[in-house]
Write an enzyme that holds these catalytic residues in place. Structure first.
Site, PDB file in Angstrom:
ATOM      1  N   ASN A  53       0.568  49.471  10.452  1.00  0.00           N
ATOM      2  CA  ASN A  53       1.997  49.765  10.493  1.00  0.00           C
ATOM      3  C   ASN A  53       2.755  48.495  10.862  1.00  0.00           C
ATOM      4  O   ASN A  53       2.481  47.886  11.893  1.00  0.00           O
ATOM      5  CB  ASN A  53       2.235  50.880  11.527  1.00  0.00           C
ATOM      6  N   PHE A  55      10.567  49.016  13.724  1.00  0.00           N
ATOM      7  CA  PHE A  55      11.620  49.816  14.363  1.00  0.00           C
ATOM      8  C   PHE A  55      12.722  50.188  13.375  1.00  0.00           C
ATOM      9  O   PHE A  55      13.912  50.039  13.647  1.00  0.00           O
ATOM     10  CB  PHE A  55      12.247  49.075  15.549  1.00  0.00           C
ATOM     11  N   SER A  85       5.284  46.564  20.885  1.00  0.00           N
ATOM     12  CA  SER A  85       5.105  46.623  19.435  1.00  0.00           C
ATOM     13  C   SER A  85       4.878  45.219  18.902  1.00  0.00           C
ATOM     14  O   SER A  85       5.566  44.268  19.296  1.00  0.00           O
ATOM     15  CB  SER A  85       6.345  47.218  18.772  1.00  0.00           C
ATOM     16  N   ASN A 101       5.592  44.284  15.914  1.00  0.00           N
ATOM     17  CA  ASN A 101       6.354  44.162  14.670  1.00  0.00           C
ATOM     18  C   ASN A 101       7.796  43.687  14.834  1.00  0.00           C
ATOM     19  O   ASN A 101       8.536  43.638  13.863  1.00  0.00           O
ATOM     20  CB  ASN A 101       6.345  45.504  13.933  1.00  0.00           C
ATOM     21  N   THR A 102       8.211  43.369  16.069  1.00  0.00           N
ATOM     22  CA  THR A 102       9.528  42.785  16.309  1.00  0.00           C
ATOM     23  C   THR A 102       9.329  41.411  16.931  1.00  0.00           C
ATOM     24  O   THR A 102       8.725  41.305  17.996  1.00  0.00           O
ATOM     25  CB  THR A 102      10.363  43.667  17.258  1.00  0.00           C
ATOM     26  N   LYS A 160       5.385  51.008  28.099  1.00  0.00           N
ATOM     27  CA  LYS A 160       4.289  51.093  27.136  1.00  0.00           C
ATOM     28  C   LYS A 160       3.682  49.714  26.944  1.00  0.00           C
ATOM     29  O   LYS A 160       4.383  48.763  26.574  1.00  0.00           O
ATOM     30  CB  LYS A 160       4.795  51.641  25.800  1.00  0.00           C
ATOM     31  N   ASN A 163      -0.256  50.792  22.840  1.00  0.00           N
ATOM     32  CA  ASN A 163       0.421  50.678  21.557  1.00  0.00           C
ATOM     33  C   ASN A 163      -0.626  50.344  20.487  1.00  0.00           C
ATOM     34  O   ASN A 163      -1.824  50.431  20.737  1.00  0.00           O
ATOM     35  CB  ASN A 163       1.488  49.571  21.651  1.00  0.00           C
TER      36      ASN A 163
END
Length: 357
Positions: free
Chosen positions: A124, A128, A192, A194-195, A226, A255
């Site tokens: 993934n 966001f 995360s 992904n940012t 998290k 995560n």
């Protein structure tokens, strides 16, 4: 019966679609199921999962909230709260919406969700993608006023991509303000992959500033943090020390991971060159290790997430020290019947493991 129906009928239909389109269709479907009393009732009676009222369960008081049992929906499935009225009917004992950001954002370019079927995993890199915290707050307020929220609802909050890391605190605080009185708890997502720059907020100094500000602004709403499975034990210890000092109410572990351990040979070509976080079966053991490490070093409640593909996986997280468990990727492979299986397994685990609460 329900599991077989999903495997033989529903999953093949969804898997004819690309992964993100199937994901979107699932969330839209949940929203439709939750819209009317009859469809909500039929969802509960459909046999896919254990409903929160009646049926087996392990009620637990935690974070000042009452959970009908220990199995919840992880963040990432329903970012904008479209299905908030249906997830409880499907059997989840709590729901974590989001991750949502202060600013609406489209996320990363598609394709950004990849199935790895032999490994029972997903990569993934959504980034966001969401309509923004104010849209989610309006939807959640409407659902609460209509009496459609039947289980505790948490909201995972993250940093808007357009906001520089040095201005992250203000960005998070806008989300806190928008969700005041609506979220049963807040989950601060600093993990995360992904940012850009987000994971740097797990370092001690920025994490202390961020968590201290969020806890103060939350004004009594429980705040959880998290953490990433890619942190070393020493980095986890540092983050826990900061979290305890900031007054958080709990820890979510974990995560998704940047590691590709556990990806099986048949999926290696599909995974090659794919950025993003890996979830699913390859994360099962690492999530369990991180939960055990965190639970062994803090008295804070731990929510175990990662690689819950069976009831036994859910129970193992409780045995490692988690108080609650969450799942998402397992739904892709097992369908809603996994929820009932996990509820039964974690109820049977009551008093036999390290589970808190």
């Amino acid at each position: 019966m329900a599991g077989a129906a999903y495997t033989r009928l529903v999953r093949p239909a969804l898997w004819r679609l690309d992964a993100e389109t199937a994901h979107h269709a699932t969330v839209v479907g949940a929203g439709l199921l939750g819209r009317w009393p009859l469809t909500r009732a039929l969802t509960t009676l459909g046999g896919y999962a254990v409903g929160p009222a009646g049926g087996p369960g392990d009620p637990v008081e935690l974070l000042g909230l009452r959970f009908p049992h220990r199995v919840g929906l992880a963040a990432g499935m329903d970012k904008d709260g479209r299905g908030v009225a249906a997830w409880g009917a499907l059997g989840f004992g709590h729901v974590e919406l989001g991750t949502v950001t202060a600013r609406p954002q489209p996320g990363n370019p598609r394709p950004r969700l990849v199935r790895l079927p032999r490994s029972r995993a997903v990569i993934n890199r959504m980034g966001f993608n969401n309509q923004g915290v104010h849209a989610l707050a309006a939807r959640l307020r409407e659902a609460r006023e209509a009496g459609l929220v039947t289980v505790p609802v948490g909201v995972s909050i993250g940093k808007s991509k357009v906001t520089p890391v040095e201005e992250a605190v203000g960005d998070y605080l806008e989300s806190v303000a928008a969700l005041r009185g609506l979220a049963d708890y807040l989950a601060v997502n600093v993990s995360s992959p992904n940012t850009p720059g987000l994971r740097s907020l797990q370092d001690a100094a920025p994490l202390a500033e961020l968590l201290g500000a969020v806890v103060a602004a939350a004004a009594g709403t429980p705040v959880l943090v998290k953490l990433s499975p890619d942190l070393s034990d020493a980095a986890l210890d540092d983050a826990l020390e900061v979290a305890v000092g900031a007054g958080v109410s709990g820890v979510i572990a974990t995560n998704t991971t940047l590691a590709r351990d556990g990806v099986l040979g048949g999926d290696l070509a599909a995974a090659a060159g794919q950025d993003g976080g890996l979830s699913g079966a390859p994360l099962t053991l690492r999530a369990r290790e991180v939960v055990a490490h965190v639970a062994g070093r803090t008295a804070l409640p731990v929510v175990g997430v990662g690689g819950v593909m069976s009831g036994a996986d859910a129970r193992a997280l409780l045995d490692a020290g988690a108080s609650l468990v969450q799942l998402w990727t397992g739904l892709v492979y097992r369908g809603p019947a996994l929820v009932g299986e996990a509820v039964e397994a974690t109820s049977a685990a009551r008093g036999t493991g390290r589970a808190r609460g």
